[in-house]
Design an enzyme around this catalytic site. Structure first.
Site: not given
Length: 309
Positions: A7-8, A12, A188, A271
């Site tokens: 992906g872009a 990413g 994190k 998410e």
């Protein structure tokens, strides 16, 4: 090193774009429409760390099997797209590439290990707030943009990560090759879960939330619940990391909000199960009560149910 970026999009696109800008051999695995746009315009980065228009190499799924082998696959999809992402990168992994996931949370490792094997999946995380603009440009929304990666417990030292560290240094990317990636991941994960749970439940930034009576105490309680789970999992968060996270989660006037809240406010999928839900389930497995996290989890499930109705 040859790097394949799935992906872009925001994450990413930013890290892959910076590496490509520095001359690293990077290819983006994208859908046909995105491939056409990138071939025409290049990858456009808009960032407080510097704008750039970068010519990039692109591949579509039908061409991946015939491409030269890659050393590393940078995986930064949304958690709910993991199954299709694994299908997409499978030819590269089967040809010998290792996978470096930068997804939020930890639940994805079970699926990745089952599909590709423990030895093929390295440990990683990132800190960045980035998204795609209306014209397909990558919008970096704040100055933090860092990657941390490392071998997981039981894995032998991997020269690919040494090469990635050198590439990040060449590209000016803030990075760390961590000797204990699990500790960094839990630091994190505990912070992010508290941030997502609090800002999504209250539909507000940190500054707005803590300005109200009981707001800072609420965020502190959320973080404490997450820290208790980390300790029960054998990964207690070090005191300096706890203090830094706590300061951020209770900062007066802070505009910070979780990317999950931005997705929620836009009516998109979130998410929730991969981050808040997984933390709740891990807590339950250890007999830890998490009333604040549980409230956020119920709220997020209700949002998803209404969204899909």
């Amino acid at each position: 090193m040859r790097l394949l970026v799935l992906g872009a999009g925001g994450t990413g696109g930013y890290f892959g774009g910076r590496l490509a800008q520095a001359g690293i051999d990077v290819s983006f695995l994208v859908r046909p429409a995105r491939a056409a746009l990138l071939r025409e315009r290049g990858l456009r980065l808009r960032s407080p760390l510097g704008d750039a228009d970068v010519p990039v190499q692109v591949l579509t799924a039908d061409a991946l099997a015939d491409a030269a082998p890659f050393d590393l696959v940078l995986l930064s999809c949304k958690a709910y797209d993991l199954d299709s992402a694994m299908d997409a990168i499978a030819p590269a992994v089967e040809a010998g590439a290792r996978v470096l996931p930068l997804l939020n949370g930890l639940r994805h490792y079970q699926a990745l290990d089952a599909r590709f094997g423990f030895a093929s999946v390295l440990g990683g995380l990132c800190f960045i707030s980035a998204t795609l603009g209306d014209d397909g440009e990558v919008l970096h929304l704040g100055k933090p943009a860092s990657m941390t990666f490392g071998e997981r417990a039981g894995q032998a030292p991997d020269s690919r990560l040494q090469a990635l560290a050198a590439a990040c240094a060449q590209a000016g990317i803030d990075h760390a090759h961590a000797p204990d990636i699990a500790q960094a991941q839990w630091a994190k994960y505990s912070f992010l879960t508290a941030l997502a749970a609090g800002t999504c439940l209250m539909r507000a930034s940190i500054g707005t939330l803590v300005a109200g009576e009981g707001g800072a105490a609420f965020m502190t309680a959320l973080h404490d619940e997450c820290l208790a789970v980390a300790a029960a999992e054998g990964q207690p968060v070090p005191a300096p990391a706890q203090a830094s996270a706590r300061e951020t989660l209770t900062a007066a006037g802070s505009p910070m909000k979780a990317s999950m809240l931005r997705d929620l406010q836009a009516g998109q999928r979130v998410e929730a199960a991969h981050i808040v839900g997984d933390m709740v389930h891990r807590a339950a497995a250890h007999g830890i009560t998490t009333p604040h996290l549980q409230a956020a989890w119920v709220h997020l499930q209700a949002y998803e149910a209404q969204r899909s109705a």
